[in-house]
Write a protein that holds these residues in place. Structure first.
Motif, PDB file in Angstrom:
ATOM      1  N   UNK A 198       0.386 -52.588  -0.492  1.00 26.50           N
ATOM      2  CA  UNK A 198      -0.745 -51.738  -0.156  1.00 26.50           C
ATOM      3  C   UNK A 198      -0.345 -50.335   0.261  1.00 26.50           C
ATOM      4  N   UNK A 199       0.875 -49.925  -0.097  1.00 22.47           N
ATOM      5  CA  UNK A 199       1.341 -48.570   0.228  1.00 22.47           C
ATOM      6  C   UNK A 199       1.228 -47.686  -1.009  1.00 22.47           C
ATOM      7  N   UNK A 200       0.942 -46.436  -0.773  1.00 21.68           N
ATOM      8  CA  UNK A 200       0.791 -45.504  -1.877  1.00 21.68           C
ATOM      9  C   UNK A 200       1.625 -44.256  -1.620  1.00 21.68           C
ATOM     10  N   UNK A 201       2.236 -43.755  -2.654  1.00 20.97           N
ATOM     11  CA  UNK A 201       2.942 -42.468  -2.570  1.00 20.97           C
ATOM     12  C   UNK A 201       1.957 -41.420  -3.067  1.00 20.97           C
ATOM     13  N   UNK A 202       1.468 -40.557  -2.179  1.00 22.71           N
ATOM     14  CA  UNK A 202       0.507 -39.548  -2.614  1.00 22.71           C
ATOM     15  C   UNK A 202       1.091 -38.679  -3.738  1.00 22.71           C
ATOM     16  N   UNK A 203       0.331 -38.562  -4.816  1.00 29.54           N
ATOM     17  CA  UNK A 203       0.716 -37.765  -5.989  1.00 29.54           C
ATOM     18  C   UNK A 203       2.021 -38.252  -6.606  1.00 29.54           C
ATOM     19  N   UNK A 204       2.342 -39.522  -6.438  1.00 24.17           N
ATOM     20  CA  UNK A 204       3.572 -40.081  -6.998  1.00 24.17           C
ATOM     21  C   UNK A 204       3.648 -39.926  -8.505  1.00 24.17           C
ATOM     22  N   UNK A 205       2.497 -40.098  -9.177  1.00 18.80           N
ATOM     23  CA  UNK A 205       2.474 -39.927 -10.634  1.00 18.80           C
ATOM     24  C   UNK A 205       2.775 -38.479 -11.027  1.00 18.80           C
ATOM     25  N   UNK A 206       2.236 -37.540 -10.258  1.00 19.02           N
ATOM     26  CA  UNK A 206       2.499 -36.121 -10.545  1.00 19.02           C
ATOM     27  C   UNK A 206       3.977 -35.797 -10.366  1.00 19.02           C
ATOM     28  N   UNK A 207       4.552 -36.249  -9.255  1.00 19.05           N
ATOM     29  CA  UNK A 207       5.963 -35.970  -9.000  1.00 19.05           C
ATOM     30  C   UNK A 207       6.864 -36.636 -10.043  1.00 19.05           C
ATOM     31  N   UNK A 208       6.461 -37.824 -10.496  1.00 23.12           N
ATOM     32  CA  UNK A 208       7.228 -38.503 -11.542  1.00 23.12           C
ATOM     33  C   UNK A 208       7.164 -37.713 -12.844  1.00 23.12           C
ATOM     34  N   UNK A 209       5.981 -37.252 -13.204  1.00 21.69           N
ATOM     35  CA  UNK A 209       5.820 -36.482 -14.437  1.00 21.69           C
ATOM     36  C   UNK A 209       6.601 -35.172 -14.373  1.00 21.69           C
ATOM     37  N   UNK A 210       6.531 -34.486 -13.254  1.00 22.61           N
ATOM     38  CA  UNK A 210       7.266 -33.231 -13.114  1.00 22.61           C
ATOM     39  C   UNK A 210       8.773 -33.472 -13.162  1.00 22.61           C
ATOM     40  N   UNK A 211       9.209 -34.559 -12.556  1.00 20.56           N
ATOM     41  CA  UNK A 211      10.634 -34.901 -12.599  1.00 20.56           C
ATOM     42  C   UNK A 211      11.076 -35.228 -14.015  1.00 20.56           C
ATOM     43  N   UNK A 212      10.214 -35.890 -14.773  1.00 24.47           N
ATOM     44  CA  UNK A 212      10.529 -36.212 -16.160  1.00 24.47           C
ATOM     45  C   UNK A 212      10.725 -34.946 -16.989  1.00 24.47           C
ATOM     46  N   UNK A 213       9.839 -33.988 -16.819  1.00 26.79           N
ATOM     47  CA  UNK A 213       9.957 -32.727 -17.558  1.00 26.79           C
ATOM     48  C   UNK A 213      11.236 -31.998 -17.154  1.00 26.79           C
ATOM     49  N   UNK A 214      11.499 -31.917 -15.858  1.00 25.66           N
ATOM     50  CA  UNK A 214      12.710 -31.247 -15.381  1.00 25.66           C
ATOM     51  C   UNK A 214      13.957 -31.945 -15.918  1.00 25.66           C
ATOM     52  N   UNK A 215      13.967 -33.285 -15.872  1.00 23.81           N
ATOM     53  CA  UNK A 215      15.114 -34.041 -16.366  1.00 23.81           C
ATOM     54  C   UNK A 215      15.349 -33.763 -17.852  1.00 23.81           C
ATOM     55  N   UNK A 216      14.281 -33.822 -18.625  1.00 20.32           N
ATOM     56  CA  UNK A 216      14.415 -33.638 -20.071  1.00 20.32           C
ATOM     57  C   UNK A 216      14.945 -32.246 -20.415  1.00 20.32           C
ATOM     58  N   UNK A 217      14.386 -31.216 -19.819  1.00 24.18           N
ATOM     59  CA  UNK A 217      14.784 -29.861 -20.182  1.00 24.18           C
ATOM     60  C   UNK A 217      16.119 -29.454 -19.571  1.00 24.18           C
ATOM     61  N   UNK A 218      16.404 -29.897 -18.346  1.00 27.70           N
ATOM     62  CA  UNK A 218      17.687 -29.551 -17.732  1.00 27.70           C
ATOM     63  C   UNK A 218      18.850 -30.244 -18.442  1.00 27.70           C
ATOM     64  N   UNK A 219      18.594 -31.380 -19.053  1.00 27.54           N
ATOM     65  CA  UNK A 219      19.656 -32.096 -19.749  1.00 27.54           C
ATOM     66  C   UNK A 219      19.962 -31.586 -21.141  1.00 27.54           C
ATOM     67  N   UNK A 220      19.142 -30.692 -21.675  1.00 31.06           N
ATOM     68  CA  UNK A 220      19.312 -30.252 -23.061  1.00 31.06           C
ATOM     69  C   UNK A 220      20.645 -29.542 -23.326  1.00 31.06           C
ATOM     70  N   UNK A 221      21.004 -28.582 -22.507  1.00 32.22           N
ATOM     71  CA  UNK A 221      22.223 -27.797 -22.765  1.00 32.22           C
ATOM     72  C   UNK A 221      23.469 -28.671 -22.680  1.00 32.22           C
ATOM     73  N   UNK A 222      23.538 -29.513 -21.663  1.00 33.12           N
ATOM     74  CA  UNK A 222      24.696 -30.387 -21.502  1.00 33.12           C
ATOM     75  C   UNK A 222      24.806 -31.333 -22.694  1.00 33.12           C
TER      76      UNK A 222
END
Length: 182
Positions: free
Chosen positions: A38-62
């Motif tokens: 019964x616990x919720x992470x406020x805006x957890x879906x938003x933070x996950x989505x933003x992290x996904x975008x950051x992960x994908x784009x930051x990993x491109x050059x490497x």
């Protein structure tokens, strides 16, 4: 000196991408386990989505510099010598133009978000330029990496993303088994 800086830049972007991957894991586990209690992470879906975008784009050059990015090399693999070098130069120039334009537009978007004070619409209000920064930084580092490769090829050297052909059949099997390119 510049080579060490650039290599550190690509590695640093790759490490940041890895950290965002860990953040995605932790957020998703927190959301999943939290649901059971019964616990919720406020805006957890938003933070996950933003992290996904950051992960994908930051990993491109490497990924690009290590030769792990999927490329369509059907034509380039069949060319040799000067013809291959010219084809690499053309493809890297076109890639640099597109990625440079993409990076510029991403920067413009993030700058406008900062300038106009755009905020997210979720439960937790965040200035939009913050999650957009990973996207912009990843594209900028990829643009630098493509320009770096273009300079390498213009100097007549083999691109760093191009792996040496396997020396033995066992090495070929090992590369394929590990998911690496041939």
């Amino acid at each position: 000196m510049i080579r060490r800086f650039l290599d550190a830049l690509y590695l640093g972007a790759g490490i940041l991408a890895g950290l965002f991957l860990v953040a995605i894991f932790l957020l998703m586990m927190g959301l999943s386990v939290g649901r059971e209690f019964g616990l919720n992470i406020p805006a957890g879906d938003d933070f996950t989505a933003w992290s996904l975008v950051a992960m994908a784009f930051l990993g491109l050059a490497h990924t690009f510099k290590r030769g792990e990015m999927i490329r369509v090399g059907l034509l380039l693999e069949r060319l040799h010598g000067r013809k291959k070098q010219i084809a690499e130069i053309v493809s890297l120039t076109v890639a640099a133009a597109f990625i440079g334009y993409f990076a510029w537009q991403a920067w413009t978007l993030a700058f406008d978000s900062w300038r106009f004070g755009d905020m997210s619409q979720g439960v937790v209000v965040v200035p939009l330029w913050i999650p957009q920064a990973g996207y912009v930084l990843g594209l900028a580092v990829l643009f630098i990496a493509v320009l770096d490769e273009l300079v390498v090829v213009l100097q007549g050297r083999r691109p760093t993303y191009e792996q040496e052909p396997p020396a033995t059949p066992d090495e070929l099997v090992e590369r394929i088994a590990s998911g690496g390119g041939v």
